[in-house]
Design a protein around this motif. Structure first.
Motif, PDB file in Angstrom:
ATOM      1  N   LYS A   1       0.831  -1.207   0.000  1.00  0.00           N
ATOM      2  CA  LYS A   1       0.000   0.000   0.000  1.00  0.00           C
ATOM      3  C   LYS A   1       0.861   1.250   0.000  1.00  0.00           C
ATOM      4  CE  LYS A   1      -4.033  -2.054   2.214  1.00  0.00           C
ATOM      5  NZ  LYS A   1      -5.072  -1.886   3.260  1.00  0.00           N
ATOM      6  N   GLU A   2       0.211   2.357  -0.285  1.00  0.00           N
ATOM      7  CA  GLU A   2       0.917   3.622  -0.287  1.00  0.00           C
ATOM      8  C   GLU A   2       1.110   4.142   1.136  1.00  0.00           C
ATOM      9  OE1 GLU A   2      -0.583   5.302  -4.644  1.00  0.00           O
ATOM     10  OE2 GLU A   2      -1.192   6.319  -2.793  1.00  0.00           O
ATOM     11  N   ARG A   3       2.085   4.992   1.278  1.00  0.00           N
ATOM     12  CA  ARG A   3       2.325   5.609   2.572  1.00  0.00           C
ATOM     13  C   ARG A   3       1.187   6.589   2.871  1.00  0.00           C
ATOM     14  NH1 ARG A   3       8.405   7.262   3.933  1.00  0.00           N
ATOM     15  NH2 ARG A   3       8.533   5.145   3.066  1.00  0.00           N
ATOM     16  N   GLU A   4       0.645   6.489   4.069  1.00  0.00           N
ATOM     17  CA  GLU A   4      -0.496   7.323   4.411  1.00  0.00           C
ATOM     18  C   GLU A   4      -0.214   8.190   5.630  1.00  0.00           C
ATOM     19  OE1 GLU A   4      -4.040   5.406   5.839  1.00  0.00           O
ATOM     20  OE2 GLU A   4      -2.934   3.765   6.802  1.00  0.00           O
ATOM     21  N   PHE A   5      -0.759   9.388   5.581  1.00  0.00           N
ATOM     22  CA  PHE A   5      -0.640  10.339   6.684  1.00  0.00           C
ATOM     23  C   PHE A   5      -1.505   9.881   7.846  1.00  0.00           C
ATOM     24  CE2 PHE A   5      -0.223  14.364   8.772  1.00  0.00           C
ATOM     25  CZ  PHE A   5      -1.460  14.614   9.336  1.00  0.00           C
ATOM     26  N   LEU A   6      -0.949  10.027   9.057  1.00  0.00           N
ATOM     27  CA  LEU A   6      -1.707   9.694  10.256  1.00  0.00           C
ATOM     28  C   LEU A   6      -1.978  10.916  11.119  1.00  0.00           C
ATOM     29  CD1 LEU A   6       0.231   6.475  11.319  1.00  0.00           C
ATOM     30  CD2 LEU A   6      -1.972   6.587  10.147  1.00  0.00           C
ATOM     31  N   ALA A   7      -0.909  11.618  11.492  1.00  0.00           N
ATOM     32  CA  ALA A   7      -1.051  12.718  12.435  1.00  0.00           C
ATOM     33  C   ALA A   7       0.161  13.621  12.323  1.00  0.00           C
ATOM     34  CB  ALA A   7      -1.175  12.191  13.858  1.00  0.00           C
ATOM     35  N   ALA A   8      -0.016  14.868  12.757  1.00  0.00           N
ATOM     36  CA  ALA A   8       1.091  15.813  12.764  1.00  0.00           C
ATOM     37  C   ALA A   8       0.902  16.782  13.911  1.00  0.00           C
ATOM     38  CB  ALA A   8       1.178  16.562  11.439  1.00  0.00           C
ATOM     39  N   ILE A   9       2.014  17.389  14.310  1.00  0.00           N
ATOM     40  CA  ILE A   9       1.977  18.353  15.406  1.00  0.00           C
ATOM     41  C   ILE A   9       2.909  19.506  15.067  1.00  0.00           C
ATOM     42  CG2 ILE A   9       3.797  17.120  16.685  1.00  0.00           C
ATOM     43  CD1 ILE A   9       2.261  17.924  19.280  1.00  0.00           C
ATOM     44  N   ARG A  10       2.446  20.706  15.322  1.00  0.00           N
ATOM     45  CA  ARG A  10       3.286  21.878  15.139  1.00  0.00           C
ATOM     46  C   ARG A  10       4.163  22.033  16.373  1.00  0.00           C
ATOM     47  NH1 ARG A  10      -1.426  23.305  12.377  1.00  0.00           N
ATOM     48  NH2 ARG A  10      -1.029  24.161  10.295  1.00  0.00           N
ATOM     49  N   TRP A  11       5.453  22.146  16.136  1.00  0.00           N
ATOM     50  CA  TRP A  11       6.387  22.111  17.251  1.00  0.00           C
ATOM     51  C   TRP A  11       6.168  23.263  18.215  1.00  0.00           C
ATOM     52  CZ3 TRP A  11       9.186  17.983  18.262  1.00  0.00           C
ATOM     53  CH2 TRP A  11      10.118  18.070  19.290  1.00  0.00           C
TER      54      TRP A  11
END
Length: 123
Positions: A42-52
């Motif tokens: 499968k393709e790489r999928e985005f899960l979560a992100a955080i602004r530092w």
């Protein structure tokens, strides 16, 4: 910038797991750090992100409520906590860093990547 992800392993369905990603080298205090995963075939999928700086978070809809992202500024570390693991969570989990402030869901927009840590969930 170097990113080192760790914390994966073999777990059972229903377990919880916390992945860690340590950033070193030239880090950017205004950056965004995120987690992706890629299952076999499968393709790489985005899960979560955080602004530092602000600590504001963003999640893909599919993982809201079950995944948590957090950071420790002193340790230059970002965490991904996964609760109630399911067999379909089996994948290589990658952390990524972007020196900008925009959260991109497309992995091609992210500049720096860790080596990935494998999570295998048995049923």
């Amino acid at each position: 910038v170097q990113l080192q992800a760790y914390g994966g392993g073999l777990v059972q369905a229903g377990d919880s797991l916390t992945l860690s990603c340590v950033a070193s080298g030239r880090t950017f205090r205004s950056n965004v750090m995120g987690w992706f995963r890629q299952a076999l075939g499968k393709e790489r999928e985005f899960l979560a992100a955080i602004r530092w700086n602000s600590g504001r978070t963003n999640f893909t809809e599919a993982v809201k409520g079950r995944f948590t992202i957090s950071r420790d500024n002193d340790k230059n570390t970002v965490y991904l906590r996964i609760n109630d693991l399911k067999p379909e969570d089996t994948a290589v989990y990658y952390c990524a860093l972007d020196p900008g402030t925009t959260i991109y869901r497309n992995p091609w927009n992210w500049n720096y990547w860790g080596q990935g840590t494998l999570v295998t969930v048995s049923s």
